[in-house]
Scaffold this motif. Structure first.
Motif, PDB file in Angstrom:
ATOM      1  N   UNK A  59     -18.193  40.234  39.210  1.00 34.41           N
ATOM      2  CA  UNK A  59     -17.174  39.488  38.464  1.00 34.41           C
ATOM      3  C   UNK A  59     -16.130  40.388  37.819  1.00 34.41           C
ATOM      4  N   UNK A  60     -15.010  39.735  37.505  1.00 33.22           N
ATOM      5  CA  UNK A  60     -13.951  40.370  36.717  1.00 33.22           C
ATOM      6  C   UNK A  60     -13.755  39.483  35.492  1.00 33.22           C
ATOM      7  N   UNK A  61     -13.918  40.073  34.316  1.00 28.73           N
ATOM      8  CA  UNK A  61     -13.751  39.306  33.078  1.00 28.73           C
ATOM      9  C   UNK A  61     -12.615  39.875  32.253  1.00 28.73           C
ATOM     10  N   UNK A  62     -11.840  38.955  31.675  1.00 24.19           N
ATOM     11  CA  UNK A  62     -10.798  39.363  30.737  1.00 24.19           C
ATOM     12  C   UNK A  62     -11.141  38.728  29.393  1.00 24.19           C
ATOM     13  N   UNK A  63     -11.311  39.546  28.400  1.00 28.92           N
ATOM     14  CA  UNK A  63     -11.719  39.081  27.073  1.00 28.92           C
ATOM     15  C   UNK A  63     -12.904  38.117  27.145  1.00 28.92           C
ATOM     16  N   UNK A  64     -13.881  38.492  27.931  1.00 27.20           N
ATOM     17  CA  UNK A  64     -15.113  37.725  28.008  1.00 27.20           C
ATOM     18  C   UNK A  64     -15.075  36.495  28.899  1.00 27.20           C
TER      19      UNK A  64
END
Ligand SMILES: Nc1ncnc2c1ncn2[C@@H]1O[C@H](COP(=O)(O)OP(=O)(O)O)[C@@H](O)[C@H]1O
Ligand SMILES: [Mg+2]
Length: 250
Positions: A59-64
């Motif tokens: 996965x790729x997460x931005x700010x959770x």
């Protein structure tokens, strides 16, 4: 800010990213280096959400928040900026007008009204001054007849205007001369803050003479095979990439 977990991605039938782990915090500048074909641009494209790549695992997460269901535009509106490797020419549309449209599109996505014209003008002037961009440049047709340096100037101007959380600059263009490198580096150095982060992707060590990264990662065959501080870039300059290949095999 950005958290990449065990990311695998493929294009057509070919697995290109083979388990990338990377964490980037606000205020940090990261550099990704690696030989041609190691997957650097693919990583940038997958973070930006380009659809020709299929994420098969991880996965790729931005700010959770997991970005898997977000289209490239949504990711852009959430604050991910990817520099254009092959910018399009739009005759008759000026650098300024293109930017106004982009800003207002992004505001619309957030449920905001268009930016008032006087505020827009002020913002454009402010950013142009910061980056030492002259008026004449702002009224030119987008990318039409732009030199390598001018394309970079336009890109950095877009980044300045959009104020992304995470800027990804994929500097694969082998046509980059020293002036263009300086424009990119000055821009990054002026725009970085404690609230944003920058991921610079480059094949060349010399860009990192101007942008000093906090962390350097080496990508090889779809995996990060080594991470370190800015000194790692110097080591690569000296030894090339071959010693890493040997280490990975061993
Ligand atoms: N759209 C595509 N279709 C087929 N193969 C691709 C595509 N994009 C990249 N690749 C392949 O994936 C590998 C990694 O490419 P890329 O991410 O561009 O590497 P880098 O930026 O490190 O030079 C290469 O072998 C390349 O040929
Ligand atoms: Mg590339």
């Amino acid at each position: 800010m950005l958290k990449i977990n065990n990311l695998h991605a493929r294009v057509e039938d070919k697995e290109i990213l083979k388990g990338i782990n990377l964490e980037i915090n606000a205020g940090e500048v990261h550099a990704i280096m690696g030989p041609n074909g190691s997957g650097k641009s693919t990583l940038a494209a997958v973070i930006a959400g380009k659809e020709e790549f299929e994420v098969t695992e991880g996965s790729v997460e931005l700010d959770g928040e997991n970005l898997e269901d977000d289209a490239p535009e949504e990711r852009a509106h959430k604050g991910i900026f990817l520099s254009f490797q092959y910018p399009v020419e739009i005759p008759g549309v000026s650098v300024t007008n293109f930017m106004k449209t982009a800003i207002n599109e992004s505001r619309k996505a957030k449920g905001l009204e268009d930016m008032p014209a006087n505020q827009m003008l002020k913002l454009i002037r402010e950013k142009a001054e910061l980056l030492e961009i002259d008026r004449k440049f702002l009224s030119r047709s987008l990318n039409e007849g732009f030199s390598g340096g001018e394309k970079k100037r336009n890109e950095i101007f877009q980044m300045a205007m959009l104020e992304p959380k995470l800027a990804i600059l994929d500097e694969t263009d082998s046509g980059l001369d020293i002036d263009a490198l300086r424009i990119v580096a000055n821009g990054v150095n002026k725009l970085k803050s404690k609230d944003n982060a920058v991921l610079v992707i480059t094949h060349y060590q010399r860009l990192l003479d101007y942008i000093v990264p906090d962390f350097v990662h080496v990508l090889h065959n779809g995996k990060i095979v080594k991470s370190g501080g800015k000194e790692l870039a110097l080591e690569l300059e000296e030894k090339g990439y071959d010693w890493l290949k040997q280490e990975t095999v061993a």
